[in-house]
Design a protein around this motif. Structure first.
Motif, PDB file in Angstrom:
ATOM      1  N   LEU A  16      16.798 -25.415 -16.793  1.00  0.00           N
ATOM      2  CA  LEU A  16      16.517 -24.144 -17.459  1.00  0.00           C
ATOM      3  C   LEU A  16      16.109 -24.375 -18.910  1.00  0.00           C
ATOM      4  O   LEU A  16      15.092 -23.860 -19.373  1.00  0.00           O
ATOM      5  CB  LEU A  16      17.750 -23.237 -17.386  1.00  0.00           C
ATOM      6  CG  LEU A  16      18.143 -22.789 -15.979  1.00  0.00           C
ATOM      7  CD1 LEU A  16      19.437 -22.002 -16.002  1.00  0.00           C
ATOM      8  CD2 LEU A  16      17.036 -21.941 -15.366  1.00  0.00           C
ATOM      9  N   VAL A  17      16.912 -25.174 -19.637  1.00  0.00           N
ATOM     10  CA  VAL A  17      16.643 -25.413 -21.061  1.00  0.00           C
ATOM     11  C   VAL A  17      15.235 -25.965 -21.252  1.00  0.00           C
ATOM     12  O   VAL A  17      14.423 -25.414 -21.996  1.00  0.00           O
ATOM     13  CB  VAL A  17      17.690 -26.382 -21.664  1.00  0.00           C
ATOM     14  CG1 VAL A  17      17.269 -26.830 -23.059  1.00  0.00           C
ATOM     15  CG2 VAL A  17      19.047 -25.709 -21.705  1.00  0.00           C
ATOM     16  N   TYR A  18      14.937 -27.075 -20.549  1.00  0.00           N
ATOM     17  CA  TYR A  18      13.645 -27.714 -20.797  1.00  0.00           C
ATOM     18  C   TYR A  18      12.501 -26.959 -20.132  1.00  0.00           C
ATOM     19  O   TYR A  18      11.373 -26.996 -20.630  1.00  0.00           O
ATOM     20  CB  TYR A  18      13.697 -29.179 -20.385  1.00  0.00           C
ATOM     21  CG  TYR A  18      14.680 -29.920 -21.254  1.00  0.00           C
ATOM     22  CD1 TYR A  18      14.427 -30.071 -22.627  1.00  0.00           C
ATOM     23  CD2 TYR A  18      15.887 -30.390 -20.750  1.00  0.00           C
ATOM     24  CE1 TYR A  18      15.353 -30.686 -23.444  1.00  0.00           C
ATOM     25  CE2 TYR A  18      16.816 -31.008 -21.564  1.00  0.00           C
ATOM     26  CZ  TYR A  18      16.549 -31.159 -22.917  1.00  0.00           C
ATOM     27  OH  TYR A  18      17.460 -31.748 -23.735  1.00  0.00           O
ATOM     28  N   GLY A  19      12.825 -26.213 -19.051  1.00  0.00           N
ATOM     29  CA  GLY A  19      11.809 -25.371 -18.431  1.00  0.00           C
ATOM     30  C   GLY A  19      11.379 -24.277 -19.392  1.00  0.00           C
ATOM     31  O   GLY A  19      10.189 -24.029 -19.606  1.00  0.00           O
ATOM     32  N   ILE A  20      12.379 -23.646 -20.044  1.00  0.00           N
ATOM     33  CA  ILE A  20      12.079 -22.554 -20.973  1.00  0.00           C
ATOM     34  C   ILE A  20      11.362 -23.102 -22.212  1.00  0.00           C
ATOM     35  O   ILE A  20      10.363 -22.548 -22.675  1.00  0.00           O
ATOM     36  CB  ILE A  20      13.381 -21.799 -21.349  1.00  0.00           C
ATOM     37  CG1 ILE A  20      13.893 -21.027 -20.130  1.00  0.00           C
ATOM     38  CG2 ILE A  20      13.128 -20.842 -22.507  1.00  0.00           C
ATOM     39  CD1 ILE A  20      15.309 -20.526 -20.253  1.00  0.00           C
ATOM     40  N   VAL A  21      11.856 -24.251 -22.738  1.00  0.00           N
ATOM     41  CA  VAL A  21      11.212 -24.871 -23.905  1.00  0.00           C
ATOM     42  C   VAL A  21       9.747 -25.195 -23.575  1.00  0.00           C
ATOM     43  O   VAL A  21       8.840 -24.888 -24.351  1.00  0.00           O
ATOM     44  CB  VAL A  21      11.964 -26.157 -24.336  1.00  0.00           C
ATOM     45  CG1 VAL A  21      11.146 -26.944 -25.352  1.00  0.00           C
ATOM     46  CG2 VAL A  21      13.319 -25.799 -24.925  1.00  0.00           C
ATOM     47  N   ILE A  81       7.658 -22.034 -23.428  1.00  0.00           N
ATOM     48  CA  ILE A  81       7.380 -21.501 -24.772  1.00  0.00           C
ATOM     49  C   ILE A  81       6.255 -22.317 -25.414  1.00  0.00           C
ATOM     50  O   ILE A  81       5.292 -21.765 -25.977  1.00  0.00           O
ATOM     51  CB  ILE A  81       8.650 -21.538 -25.658  1.00  0.00           C
ATOM     52  CG1 ILE A  81       9.664 -20.501 -25.148  1.00  0.00           C
ATOM     53  CG2 ILE A  81       8.294 -21.244 -27.125  1.00  0.00           C
ATOM     54  CD1 ILE A  81      11.031 -20.611 -25.802  1.00  0.00           C
ATOM     55  N   ALA A  82       6.363 -23.663 -25.288  1.00  0.00           N
ATOM     56  CA  ALA A  82       5.332 -24.537 -25.862  1.00  0.00           C
ATOM     57  C   ALA A  82       3.972 -24.230 -25.231  1.00  0.00           C
ATOM     58  O   ALA A  82       2.961 -24.097 -25.942  1.00  0.00           O
ATOM     59  CB  ALA A  82       5.702 -26.001 -25.641  1.00  0.00           C
ATOM     60  N   ALA A  83       3.981 -24.064 -23.916  1.00  0.00           N
ATOM     61  CA  ALA A  83       2.721 -23.772 -23.228  1.00  0.00           C
ATOM     62  C   ALA A  83       2.156 -22.431 -23.695  1.00  0.00           C
ATOM     63  O   ALA A  83       0.942 -22.284 -23.922  1.00  0.00           O
ATOM     64  CB  ALA A  83       2.934 -23.759 -21.721  1.00  0.00           C
ATOM     65  N   GLY A  84       3.066 -21.446 -23.885  1.00  0.00           N
ATOM     66  CA  GLY A  84       2.652 -20.132 -24.342  1.00  0.00           C
ATOM     67  C   GLY A  84       2.012 -20.197 -25.721  1.00  0.00           C
ATOM     68  O   GLY A  84       0.962 -19.583 -25.970  1.00  0.00           O
TER      69      GLY A  84
END
Lengths: 337, 150
Positions: free
Chosen positions: B129-134, B137-140
């Motif tokens: 979850l942590v790295y998926g969300i990070v 966000i980076a991709a966004g």
């Protein structure tokens, strides 16, 4: 009084006696090749309790009750209990015996706890400070998985060097008189760390410690290599046993024919899918109290060296990149008329 | 007693003589188990589409049903066996993700709903979850920067 034979080895001249012993094992252990030797096999992994930790405490409590019964003594006749397990703060032991009102030493020697407690319990008797001590230890597959690895229902794969934590408890009553098997030599291990960092490969981590202690035992006690009928290590498993054999040969200790390992004895590793075999405090404890002491008392075996091995790591230490320190303690048990 | 090997030599030697993982067998099993799970998902999706459901809704519902399936099989003590056989084939589909959340929740239920289930539920899935969300966000942010420039 005992005699110091070297840096690590003592000879107990009064020969403390193992007056009684008891073992309770789980269902998987009961289905293994040693199943028929255990006093009781518990099918329910919860042992009628609400959690695995409480079940493990009950293993200790019930084993202790069995020891008293088989030794025909009451709790008041015991001066000390030496006990430990694998759980954080050794709760299986302390909760297991909290109602006994007997002076208690809580020990942590990882899977070497059976020999560690046996050494301390017999020294207490040898020194004349106690007439009787109880040495008891436990482990539980489910509580150990939870503490050291993953939740039970998590679908992970086991590497081929992994071992299976034994569910059960074993304990002995050591006293200063009687006809049972006697404790003659004890060798306290020192920590050996050969840089293994894989927590799924305990055999490799512990084999050098076992080899070190066995070598010191034979050297310091000045015993011939064929002195014992059996030298039994705690829970090296098939992989660790192979390494230990080779290391001993390199050290010139030629006991390959009489060397066995509780971890390889307790399960049928291929049928029961336990990879390298059993592990845990109860591994050596139930083999000692189920099989070895039974064979000794029937004179099928006369002299046995029990070498319990322990890996003294924690998940935190491993995550911080530390290697696994290991230890092995040896107890020479003999039938002396 | 002196060790005849240095620590590095010892580690190398023990790894060399250690029992080996059956890589080919594991890959084939992962392929089969992962394939079966994905086929089940595809069957569900096709059936939903047949009812005339919109493709987007059907895809979301399929994911939900697969998560339920993973959680259910974990609850009845089956998914750990699928995972033992299938390895990554059972871990990577969304059923495996459900397993990684439900299994600690079951295990820690005895330690209460707050510090047990609540705190320990993401013991395994947490890093995902942590790295998926990070990463999302980076991709966004990258997407935002590049679309503005164009």
């Amino acid at each position: 009084m005992g005699t110091r034979l070297g840096k690590q080895t003592l000879r107990l001249d009064s020969h403390p006696v193992i007056q009684a012993w008891a073992s309770i094992a789980g269902a998987k252990e009961g289905n293994g090749p040693m199943g028929r030797y255990f006093d009781e096999v518990v099918q329910d992994e919860y042992f009628g309790e609400k959690s695995f930790e409480k079940a493990e405490s009950k293993f200790i409590r019930e084993t202790f009750a069995k020891i008293l019964m088989k030794g025909n003594v009451s709790a008041g006749d015991i001066q000390y209990i030496f006990s430990g397990d694998l759980l954080n703060q050794c709760i299986a032991a302390s909760y297991g015996i909290r109602e006994t009102e007997i002076p208690f030493f809580g020990l942590y020697g990882a899977c070497s706890t059976m020999a560690e407690s046996l050494i301390l319990g017999s020294l207490m008797v040898e020194g004349g400070f106690a007439e009787r001590t109880v040495c008891i230890t436990s482990s539980h597959f489910c509580s150990a998985e939870k503490q050291f690895r993953f939740p039970l229902e998590f679908g992970s794969q086991r590497p081929p060097t992994a071992q299976w934590t034994v569910t059960g408890a074993g304990g002995v009553l050591v006293g200063n008189s009687g006809n049972g098997p006697k404790i003659v030599h004890v060798t306290t291990g020192k920590i050996v760390d050969m840089g293994i960092t894989d927590a799924n490969d305990m055999g490799s981590a512990m084999a050098p410690a076992a080899c070190d202690t066995i070598t010191m035992h034979f050297t310091e006690a000045g015993l011939a290599h064929n002195y014992y009928d059996m030298v039994v290590t705690g829970d090296l498993g098939t992989h660790g046993k192979n390494i230990c054999k080779q290391l001993l040969e390199e050290n010139g200790i030629l006991i390959q024919d009489i060397l066995d390992d509780c971890g390889t004895m307790i399960y049928d590793t291929t049928v029961q899918k336990t990879d390298c075999g059993g592990s845990g405090c109860a591994c050596s404890a139930v083999i000692l109290t189920g099989y070895l002491l039974e064979k000794l008392s029937k004179k099928d075996l006369n002299k046995v060296l029990l070498v319990c091995t322990g890996a003294l790591h924690s998940p935190s230490a491993i995550q911080q990149g530390e290697s696994i320190p290991a230890i092995a303690h040896a107890v020479g048990i003999e039938m002396i008329p | 007693m002196k060790q005849k090997r240095t620590k590095n030599e010892y580690v190398e030697w023990t790894q060399k003589i250690a029992p080996k993982t059956h890589k080919l067998k594991n890959i084939i099993l992962a392929f089969i188990v992962g394939g079966i799970i994905c086929t089940i998902g595809q069957v569900i999706l096709s059936l939903l589409l047949k009812t005339g459901m919109l493709k987007e809704d059907a895809a979301s519902l399929t994911t939900l049903l697969m998560i339920f399936l993973g959680a259910f099989l974990t609850g009845i003590n089956v998914y750990d066996n699928i995972g033992r056989i299938g390895g990554a084939g059972a871990a990577i589909p969304v059923t495996g993700f459900a397993n990684s959340i439900v299994s600690p929740a079951m295990e820690y239920k005895k330690e209460g709903y707050v510090m047990g289930v609540g705190a320990k539920m993401f013991l395994i899935a947490g890093p995902v979850l942590v790295y998926g969300i990070v990463a999302s966000i980076a991709a966004g942010i990258l997407y935002y920067i590049f679309t503005i420039n164009i």
